[in-house]
Design an enzyme around this catalytic site. Sequence first.
Site, PDB file in Angstrom:
ATOM      1  N   ASP A 162       0.813  -1.211   0.000  1.00  0.00           N
ATOM      2  CA  ASP A 162       0.000   0.000   0.000  1.00  0.00           C
ATOM      3  C   ASP A 162       0.856   1.275   0.000  1.00  0.00           C
ATOM      4  O   ASP A 162       0.628   2.169   0.797  1.00  0.00           O
ATOM      5  CB  ASP A 162      -0.907  -0.053   1.244  1.00  0.00           C
ATOM      6  CG  ASP A 162      -1.914   1.075   1.301  1.00  0.00           C
ATOM      7  OD1 ASP A 162      -2.385   1.503   0.232  1.00  0.00           O
ATOM      8  OD2 ASP A 162      -2.221   1.528   2.420  1.00  0.00           O
ATOM      9  N   ASN A 417       6.729  -7.376   6.651  1.00  0.00           N
ATOM     10  CA  ASN A 417       5.490  -6.767   7.111  1.00  0.00           C
ATOM     11  C   ASN A 417       4.295  -7.514   6.544  1.00  0.00           C
ATOM     12  O   ASN A 417       4.161  -7.646   5.317  1.00  0.00           O
ATOM     13  CB  ASN A 417       5.407  -5.306   6.665  1.00  0.00           C
ATOM     14  CG  ASN A 417       4.092  -4.664   7.102  1.00  0.00           C
ATOM     15  OD1 ASN A 417       3.876  -4.446   8.305  1.00  0.00           O
ATOM     16  ND2 ASN A 417       3.203  -4.380   6.153  1.00  0.00           N
ATOM     17  N   GLU A 418       3.447  -7.990   7.452  1.00  0.00           N
ATOM     18  CA  GLU A 418       2.157  -8.579   7.097  1.00  0.00           C
ATOM     19  C   GLU A 418       2.206  -9.663   6.026  1.00  0.00           C
ATOM     20  O   GLU A 418       1.376  -9.648   5.099  1.00  0.00           O
ATOM     21  CB  GLU A 418       1.176  -7.475   6.668  1.00  0.00           C
ATOM     22  CG  GLU A 418       0.823  -6.514   7.765  1.00  0.00           C
ATOM     23  CD  GLU A 418      -0.404  -5.657   7.441  1.00  0.00           C
ATOM     24  OE1 GLU A 418      -0.805  -5.611   6.259  1.00  0.00           O
ATOM     25  OE2 GLU A 418      -0.968  -5.062   8.360  1.00  0.00           O
ATOM     26  N   ASN A 471      -0.316  -5.593  13.485  1.00  0.00           N
ATOM     27  CA  ASN A 471      -1.048  -4.443  12.946  1.00  0.00           C
ATOM     28  C   ASN A 471      -2.531  -4.771  13.042  1.00  0.00           C
ATOM     29  O   ASN A 471      -2.952  -5.827  12.557  1.00  0.00           O
ATOM     30  CB  ASN A 471      -0.720  -4.228  11.463  1.00  0.00           C
ATOM     31  CG  ASN A 471       0.760  -3.932  11.219  1.00  0.00           C
ATOM     32  OD1 ASN A 471       1.483  -3.576  12.145  1.00  0.00           O
ATOM     33  ND2 ASN A 471       1.185  -4.070   9.970  1.00  0.00           N
ATOM     34  N   TYR A 473      -6.707  -3.233  12.763  1.00  0.00           N
ATOM     35  CA  TYR A 473      -7.586  -2.166  12.277  1.00  0.00           C
ATOM     36  C   TYR A 473      -9.029  -2.397  12.692  1.00  0.00           C
ATOM     37  O   TYR A 473      -9.945  -2.153  11.901  1.00  0.00           O
ATOM     38  CB  TYR A 473      -7.431  -2.033  10.762  1.00  0.00           C
ATOM     39  CG  TYR A 473      -6.083  -1.439  10.374  1.00  0.00           C
ATOM     40  CD1 TYR A 473      -5.915  -0.059  10.335  1.00  0.00           C
ATOM     41  CD2 TYR A 473      -4.985  -2.249  10.114  1.00  0.00           C
ATOM     42  CE1 TYR A 473      -4.682   0.512  10.018  1.00  0.00           C
ATOM     43  CE2 TYR A 473      -3.748  -1.688   9.797  1.00  0.00           C
ATOM     44  CZ  TYR A 473      -3.608  -0.312   9.752  1.00  0.00           C
ATOM     45  OH  TYR A 473      -2.390   0.242   9.447  1.00  0.00           O
ATOM     46  N   TYR A 477     -11.067  -1.708   9.087  1.00  0.00           N
ATOM     47  CA  TYR A 477     -11.336  -2.769   8.111  1.00  0.00           C
ATOM     48  C   TYR A 477     -12.313  -3.805   8.664  1.00  0.00           C
ATOM     49  O   TYR A 477     -13.019  -4.468   7.904  1.00  0.00           O
ATOM     50  CB  TYR A 477     -10.037  -3.464   7.678  1.00  0.00           C
ATOM     51  CG  TYR A 477      -9.120  -2.558   6.901  1.00  0.00           C
ATOM     52  CD1 TYR A 477      -9.509  -2.049   5.669  1.00  0.00           C
ATOM     53  CD2 TYR A 477      -7.874  -2.205   7.403  1.00  0.00           C
ATOM     54  CE1 TYR A 477      -8.672  -1.204   4.952  1.00  0.00           C
ATOM     55  CE2 TYR A 477      -7.032  -1.365   6.695  1.00  0.00           C
ATOM     56  CZ  TYR A 477      -7.435  -0.867   5.471  1.00  0.00           C
ATOM     57  OH  TYR A 477      -6.610  -0.030   4.768  1.00  0.00           O
ATOM     58  N   GLU A 508       0.882  -1.155  14.039  1.00  0.00           N
ATOM     59  CA  GLU A 508       0.024  -0.280  13.226  1.00  0.00           C
ATOM     60  C   GLU A 508      -1.374  -0.271  13.821  1.00  0.00           C
ATOM     61  O   GLU A 508      -1.923  -1.328  14.146  1.00  0.00           O
ATOM     62  CB  GLU A 508      -0.100  -0.762  11.767  1.00  0.00           C
ATOM     63  CG  GLU A 508       1.127  -0.568  10.917  1.00  0.00           C
ATOM     64  CD  GLU A 508       0.924  -1.016   9.465  1.00  0.00           C
ATOM     65  OE1 GLU A 508      -0.236  -1.032   8.991  1.00  0.00           O
ATOM     66  OE2 GLU A 508       1.929  -1.351   8.829  1.00  0.00           O
ATOM     67  N   TRP A 553      -0.402   4.131  12.796  1.00  0.00           N
ATOM     68  CA  TRP A 553      -0.280   4.157  11.342  1.00  0.00           C
ATOM     69  C   TRP A 553      -1.066   5.336  10.832  1.00  0.00           C
ATOM     70  O   TRP A 553      -2.258   5.370  11.058  1.00  0.00           O
ATOM     71  CB  TRP A 553      -0.809   2.867  10.704  1.00  0.00           C
ATOM     72  CG  TRP A 553      -0.480   2.782   9.258  1.00  0.00           C
ATOM     73  CD1 TRP A 553      -1.317   2.965   8.198  1.00  0.00           C
ATOM     74  CD2 TRP A 553       0.805   2.483   8.705  1.00  0.00           C
ATOM     75  NE1 TRP A 553      -0.637   2.807   7.017  1.00  0.00           N
ATOM     76  CE2 TRP A 553       0.672   2.515   7.300  1.00  0.00           C
ATOM     77  CE3 TRP A 553       2.068   2.215   9.258  1.00  0.00           C
ATOM     78  CZ2 TRP A 553       1.747   2.285   6.433  1.00  0.00           C
ATOM     79  CZ3 TRP A 553       3.124   1.975   8.399  1.00  0.00           C
ATOM     80  CH2 TRP A 553       2.946   2.010   7.004  1.00  0.00           C
ATOM     81  N   LYS A 572      -4.167   7.883   6.483  1.00  0.00           N
ATOM     82  CA  LYS A 572      -4.123   7.548   7.914  1.00  0.00           C
ATOM     83  C   LYS A 572      -3.086   8.366   8.666  1.00  0.00           C
ATOM     84  O   LYS A 572      -2.823   8.120   9.846  1.00  0.00           O
ATOM     85  CB  LYS A 572      -3.894   6.048   8.105  1.00  0.00           C
ATOM     86  CG  LYS A 572      -5.051   5.199   7.570  1.00  0.00           C
ATOM     87  CD  LYS A 572      -5.009   3.766   8.028  1.00  0.00           C
ATOM     88  CE  LYS A 572      -6.091   2.933   7.376  1.00  0.00           C
ATOM     89  NZ  LYS A 572      -5.906   2.737   5.918  1.00  0.00           N
TER      90      LYS A 572
HETATM   91  C1  BDP Z   1      -1.465  -2.435   6.562  1.00  0.00           C
HETATM   92  C2  BDP Z   1      -0.125  -2.224   5.905  1.00  0.00           C
HETATM   93  C3  BDP Z   1       0.162  -0.780   5.541  1.00  0.00           C
HETATM   94  C4  BDP Z   1      -1.069  -0.117   5.004  1.00  0.00           C
HETATM   95  C5  BDP Z   1      -2.133  -0.131   6.087  1.00  0.00           C
HETATM   96  C6  BDP Z   1      -3.440   0.522   5.635  1.00  0.00           C
HETATM   97  O1  BDP Z   1       0.924  -2.742   6.684  1.00  0.00           O
HETATM   98  O2  BDP Z   1       1.231  -0.723   4.623  1.00  0.00           O
HETATM   99  O3  BDP Z   1      -0.843   1.160   4.513  1.00  0.00           O
HETATM  100  O4  BDP Z   1      -2.419  -1.446   6.459  1.00  0.00           O
HETATM  101  O5  BDP Z   1      -4.273  -0.194   5.088  1.00  0.00           O
HETATM  102  O6  BDP Z   1      -2.069  -3.487   5.910  1.00  0.00           O
HETATM  103  O7  BDP Z   1      -3.582   1.720   5.777  1.00  0.00           O
END
Ligand code: BDP
Length: 596
Positions: A162, A417-418, A471, A473, A477, A508, A553, A572
Site C-alpha cells: 500500500d 510486514n504482514e 497491525n 484495524y 477494516y 500499526e 499508522w 491515515k
Molecule cells: C497495513 C499495511 C500498511 C497499510 C495499512 C493501511 O501494513 O502498509 O498502509 O495497512 O491499510 O495493511 O492503511
Amino acid sequence: MLRPQDSATRERRSLTGLWRFRPDADGVGRAARWFAGPLAEARDMPVPASYNDIVPGRELHDHVGDVWYQTTTRVPRGWAGERVVLRFDSATHRATVWVGETEVMSHEGGYTPFEADVTALVTPGEEVRVTAVVDNRLSWETIPPGMVVETDHGPRQKYMHDFFNYAGLHRPVWLYTTPTTYVSDVTVVPGIEGEATAEHPTGTVDFDVAVEGQGDVRVRLLDAEGTQVAAADGASGTLTVADAHLWAPGDGYLYDLVIEVLGADGALVDTYTQKVGIRTVEVRGTEFLINGRPFYFRGFGMHEDHLTRGKGHDDAEMVHDFELLDWVGANSFRTSHYPYAEEVLDYADAHGIVVIDETAAVGMNAAVGAVLGMTVDQVFSPDTVSERTREVHAQAIRELVARDKNRPSVVMWSISNEPESHTPESEEYFRPLFELTRELEKHRPIGFVNVMYSPADQDRLMQYSDVVMINRYYGWYNDTGDLAAAEDALEAELRQWEAHGKPIIMTEYGADTVAGLHDLTGAMWSEEYQSEFLDMYHRVFDRVDAMAGEHVWNFADFQTSRGIVRVDGNKKGVFTRDRRPKAAAHLLRRRWTGRA
Ligand code: BDP
C-alpha cells in the site's frame, strides 16, 4: 558495508545534483549502448529524488521498466595513488552502472547501498562519465514482490503493498577514496558489565575490524568531548569503559571508535571512525528492556514520502520530520516498509530515537492484495513467492544487517510486514529466514509484523519472533465504524497474544482521515473519528500488561497506487502529506508528553 567518510586518509565527492535522464520503456538502451556516450534526448533530473512526480503527466509517473541516468564529474587531482570507489546509497529497484564504457556493477534491491572499485577506470584530474540504468519492475522474484501485466496500452505494474512504487536514485551517489590498504569493515557489539541500571555502569565494546592488505590495527575510543577512554592494539578485542555514558532513548550519546591501520614503520596508513553507542537490548518475559529498563515504544510506522521528490532523501524534510516526532512525544519508529536512508539512521543514533529496522518484504499476502484490488490465488507457491524469492529476501536481510549492524538506534529487525503467516507454505518459506537473521545478529531481538488475516489462534510464525508485533484495524477494516464492537474485539485478541508471554507492540493502528473534515456523529474519515479511534485503542492498551508499545499508522499521509480505496493516497497520517497536524496529533501529544 562501511559508510563513506572524510578522514585524514579518505576523501569523498558527492555526485548529487542534476543528472541527465532518459526513460527507456522499450528497453532498447542496453543493446544500443546508451552508456557509450552522452545520453541523447535526455532531460535534467535531480539526484536524489524519485523521478515519478518531477514531470507532469502519467507517462513518467506510471513508467514501467528502465530509465537511464548519467553524469560527469572531474576526479580530484589529489586522488592519484588512492583507491577510488563509486557508491550508490540506493537505486530502486535494480541497477547496472558503467564508468565510461566499462560496466562496473549491478545490484538487486531498492533500498541498500552498493559500490565498486573503479580505480583502474578513472584518472585523477580528468573527467569521468557515470551512467546507470535503473529498473523499477517488481516481479515474483523481487522484494517487495509484484507483477507486470501486459496490456494493449503497454505494461502495467501491479503489487500488493500500500505505497506507491517510487523509483530512481533516491539517495546520494559518491565517489570516494581509501588508501590501497584500508579498513574494509568493522563490527561493534556494545555491552554492560554487571548491573545495567547501576548508577556508574561499566560499558564494554567488542570490536572486530577487517583490513584489506597488510597493517597493524590500533583502536581508540573517544568520548563525545574527544577524551580517550579506552584503547587496544589488534583487529579484535573488547574495550572496557568505566562509568560509561550509555546510549539511551532520548539521549543519543555516541563514542567515536577511531580505527587506525599502521604500516611497518608505524606510519598511519588508513583511519576510519565508527560511531558507537553503548547500550543493551533484551527481551525478558513481556518486557522490552533497553539498558535493563523497560522501554515502551511510542511513535509511528512511517514512510519516505514527500510531494515532488517521492522517496528522495532531503535533509530539510528529514530534520523537520524528526522535529515533529519530538513535538508529538514519539520515542521510536519503524522503517515501514523498507530500509530508510542512512542519513535517517545517523540522525536517530545521534538523537536517541529507537528504531525497528524493516526489510522491503511487504505485500506477501493475497488478502491484503485483495483489499487493494489485486487478485492472487496463492502467494506462496513455486510460481509466485518461491524459493527463488527467498534467496533475494535472504540477500536483502544480509545487506540490511551489514549496513545497520553497528547502530545503537536499531533495537530490533523486522524481516517482513504482514506476510500471510497461518499456512504451512508461509512457515516453510520463513523458517530459514528467521534462522539466517539469528545467525547474522547476535544481540538484538528479531521478529516480523503479523496481519489481522493470520490471527493469534492461526498464526504459525510468531513462535520464531522474540516480540509480538501486530497491525490491527478494528474499527476500520473490521467492525467498520463501530468503535464499541471494535474495543471488545481488540481486547479479546490482545488477550490471546498475551498467552505467548512476549512483549506486544501494536506496530500499526489507524484510521483514514481527511484533514479538515469534521463531524459530530462519529462519521468515519473525520478528524473526530480518528481521535476517538486512537483513544479507544489507548484505553485497551492501558488494560493489557503485556503491551510494550504503540506505533500509530501513519506518521503522515502518503502516496499509493491508484485504486478505489485510496483518495490521493493513504490518509491515515496524523500529519498531512505536507506535515500539518490533524486533531489526532494533539491527542497523541497529550498522551505521550502530558502537554496540551
Ligand atoms: C497495513 C499495511 C500498511 C497499510 C495499512 C493501511 O501494513 O502498509 O498502509 O495497512 O491499510 O495493511 O492503511
